[in-house]
Design a protein around this motif. Structure first.
Motif, PDB file in Angstrom:
ATOM      1  N   ARG A  23       0.718  -1.216  -0.041  1.00  0.00           N
ATOM      2  CA  ARG A  23      -0.001  -0.033  -0.078  1.00  0.00           C
ATOM      3  C   ARG A  23       0.998   1.390  -0.097  1.00  0.00           C
ATOM      4  NH1 ARG A  23      -2.340  -3.222  -1.830  1.00  0.00           N
ATOM      5  NH2 ARG A  23      -4.177  -4.505  -1.025  1.00  0.00           N
ATOM      6  N   THR A  27      -1.326   3.611  -3.642  1.00  0.00           N
ATOM      7  CA  THR A  27      -2.322   4.167  -2.665  1.00  0.00           C
ATOM      8  C   THR A  27      -3.654   4.322  -3.123  1.00  0.00           C
ATOM      9  OG1 THR A  27      -1.724   6.403  -3.382  1.00  0.00           O
ATOM     10  CG2 THR A  27      -0.431   5.359  -1.502  1.00  0.00           C
ATOM     11  N   LYS A  29      -7.247   3.328  -4.718  1.00  0.00           N
ATOM     12  CA  LYS A  29      -8.636   2.403  -4.190  1.00  0.00           C
ATOM     13  C   LYS A  29      -9.198   1.582  -4.948  1.00  0.00           C
ATOM     14  CE  LYS A  29      -9.183   5.211  -0.232  1.00  0.00           C
ATOM     15  NZ  LYS A  29     -10.120   6.381   0.583  1.00  0.00           N
ATOM     16  N   ASP A  54      -5.376   0.855   5.006  1.00  0.00           N
ATOM     17  CA  ASP A  54      -4.617   1.759   4.748  1.00  0.00           C
ATOM     18  C   ASP A  54      -3.400   2.014   5.817  1.00  0.00           C
ATOM     19  OD1 ASP A  54      -3.265   4.268   4.318  1.00  0.00           O
ATOM     20  OD2 ASP A  54      -4.993   5.579   4.279  1.00  0.00           O
ATOM     21  N   TYR A  56      -1.623   4.256   6.579  1.00  0.00           N
ATOM     22  CA  TYR A  56      -1.425   5.729   7.417  1.00  0.00           C
ATOM     23  C   TYR A  56      -2.850   6.277   7.536  1.00  0.00           C
ATOM     24  CZ  TYR A  56       3.205   4.734   5.489  1.00  0.00           C
ATOM     25  OH  TYR A  56       4.392   4.283   5.268  1.00  0.00           O
ATOM     26  N   GLN A  57      -3.817   5.468   7.563  1.00  0.00           N
ATOM     27  CA  GLN A  57      -4.985   5.781   7.968  1.00  0.00           C
ATOM     28  C   GLN A  57      -5.571   7.212   7.378  1.00  0.00           C
ATOM     29  OE1 GLN A  57      -2.709   5.931  10.767  1.00  0.00           O
ATOM     30  NE2 GLN A  57      -2.429   3.779  10.516  1.00  0.00           N
ATOM     31  N   SER A  58      -5.506   7.607   5.823  1.00  0.00           N
ATOM     32  CA  SER A  58      -5.603   8.828   5.461  1.00  0.00           C
ATOM     33  C   SER A  58      -7.068   9.356   5.720  1.00  0.00           C
ATOM     34  CB  SER A  58      -5.212   8.785   3.869  1.00  0.00           C
ATOM     35  OG  SER A  58      -3.757   8.246   3.749  1.00  0.00           O
ATOM     36  N   ASP A  59      -8.015   8.694   5.392  1.00  0.00           N
ATOM     37  CA  ASP A  59      -9.360   9.195   5.439  1.00  0.00           C
ATOM     38  C   ASP A  59      -9.671   9.695   6.810  1.00  0.00           C
ATOM     39  OD1 ASP A  59      -9.546   8.723   2.813  1.00  0.00           O
ATOM     40  OD2 ASP A  59     -10.824   6.722   2.910  1.00  0.00           O
ATOM     41  N   TYR A 239       0.800  -2.254   9.202  1.00  0.00           N
ATOM     42  CA  TYR A 239      -0.638  -2.015   9.575  1.00  0.00           C
ATOM     43  C   TYR A 239      -1.080  -1.966  10.796  1.00  0.00           C
ATOM     44  CZ  TYR A 239      -0.207  -3.591   4.645  1.00  0.00           C
ATOM     45  OH  TYR A 239       0.269  -3.572   3.088  1.00  0.00           O
ATOM     46  N   GLN A 246     -10.641   1.547  11.894  1.00  0.00           N
ATOM     47  CA  GLN A 246     -10.881   3.015  10.909  1.00  0.00           C
ATOM     48  C   GLN A 246     -11.845   3.233  10.737  1.00  0.00           C
ATOM     49  OE1 GLN A 246      -7.496   3.288   8.113  1.00  0.00           O
ATOM     50  NE2 GLN A 246      -6.394   1.750   8.977  1.00  0.00           N
TER      51      GLN A 246
END
Length: 350
Positions: A23, A27, A29, A54, A56-59, A239, A246
């Motif tokens: 990932r 990156t 989806k 994800d 880096y937990q972007s959302d 991860y 999340q």
């Protein structure tokens, strides 16, 4: 005071090449994912968990940034705040060489993590009313003092530290200053996240375990400079936050009105419980609280603690903790729970 983060960093961490996951390389989806050796047929559960989350937990960070008024790049998410604490030790403290400053009585995991990582602990006790002693803290530090941990509102005492004392330490302590704000939602004190641009040596910790009621999900937040957040992301497991966590927290953030309601109810119950406890003749002192608990001094606290267990009322015995002699830490419950506690106390303390 000029501050160079890299001068604190352990040299091998500065040179470390982090693990790169699938990932990291892609990156997006959308697409046919044949890159991470996942099961293409889904999961045996109703909801599919076959794809890695994800890293880096972007959302989630985008939504947290909005409510915390910081940039997503200033946020680290960990498996509880304990993960951030451990990563700070691993990034900045050379085992057997460096030291950290702790301010007892305080949250116990700072010391546990120091011992796990073989890092010297230097303790500077709080005052009798649980306030910082800035000059003594600075006197205890030397060139090998890498981190100062300040818990405010404090656990187990529930009070907030004087803001001017924390600012003074941020201006004069040569290492990292970690301000643990696990209970900030129950305080009238503004968060130190408002000081991130001013102090590159500041890291603020918060959590979803308390006000948000998501303790079982184990999600902690750390806010700091982008440079410091990059270091934590560099050394964390790839991860570290599950996809289910999340998604659940994202849904919770979208229902923040419910959280605000719960906070208001807890504050109302805290006032009720404090008022009712103060009317009990055997209660010697109730320490001022900016958290979702009260530190209460009662004669023979060890015995009272055991007697309450027999009544199926479980509180936290802090009687053996520095400056907390004969004290019980009592979490604010519902009105029914609080009334049950009060009745049990009247019974066992007659």
């Amino acid at each position: 005071m000029s501050f160079d983060l890299n001068s604190l960093l352990r040299p091998h961490i500065a040179q470390l090449q982090p693990y790169t996951s699938a990932r990291d390389e892609y990156t997006g989806k959308e697409g046919i994912f044949l890159d991470a050796n996942e099961n293409p047929f889904g999961s045996i559960t109703e909801q599919d968990f076959n794809r890695y989350p994800d890293p880096y937990q972007s959302d989630l960070k985008e939504e947290i940034a909005k409510i915390k008024q910081v940039r997503p790049s200033q946020i680290f998410l960990g498996n509880g705040s304990d993960e951030a604490i451990d990563l700070l030790y691993r990034a900045f403290c050379n085992p057997g060489k460096d030291n950290v400053i702790l301010l007892p009585p305080t949250y116990g995991m700072y010391e546990v993590s120091a011992n796990i990582n073989d890092v010297e602990i230097r303790k500077v006790a709080l005052t009798a009313d649980f306030q910082l002693q800035p000059e003594k803290i600075l006197a205890a530090a030397d060139d090998q003092s890498k981190i100062l941990f300040i818990c405010s509102p404090n656990n187990p005492s529930a009070n907030k530290a004087k803001r001017e004392d924390i600012l003074y330490l941020l201006e004069n302590f040569k290492g990292l200053v970690v301000v643990d704000e696990a209970y900030i939602d129950f305080s009238d004190e503004p968060s130190f996240t408002t000081e991130l641009e001013r102090f590159p040596n500041l890291l603020v910790m918060q959590t979803f375990s308390k006000a948000w009621g998501l303790a079982a999900l184990r999600l902690g937040m750390a806010f700091a400079s982008e440079e410091l957040i990059r270091i934590l992301n560099k050394i964390k497991p790839p991860y570290n936050i599950s996809g289910l966590t999340q998604e659940t927290v994202l849904n919770a953030i979208r229902n923040k009105a419910k959280v605000d309601q719960m906070i208001a109810e807890i504050l109302e119950e805290r006032s009720f419980l404090e008022k009712e406890l103060a009317q009990l003749s055997f209660v010697q002192k109730i320490h001022p609280s900016h958290a979702n608990f009260l530190l209460v001094q009662i004669p023979q606290a060890n015995k009272v603690y055991e007697d309450l267990i027999n009544e199926k009322i479980i509180v936290r015995n802090r009687a053996k903790v520095l400056l907390c002699e004969d004290c019980l830490r009592i979490t604010v419950g519902t009105r029914t729970e609080n009334n049950s506690l009060l009745e049990a106390l009247k019974k066992v303390c007659h």
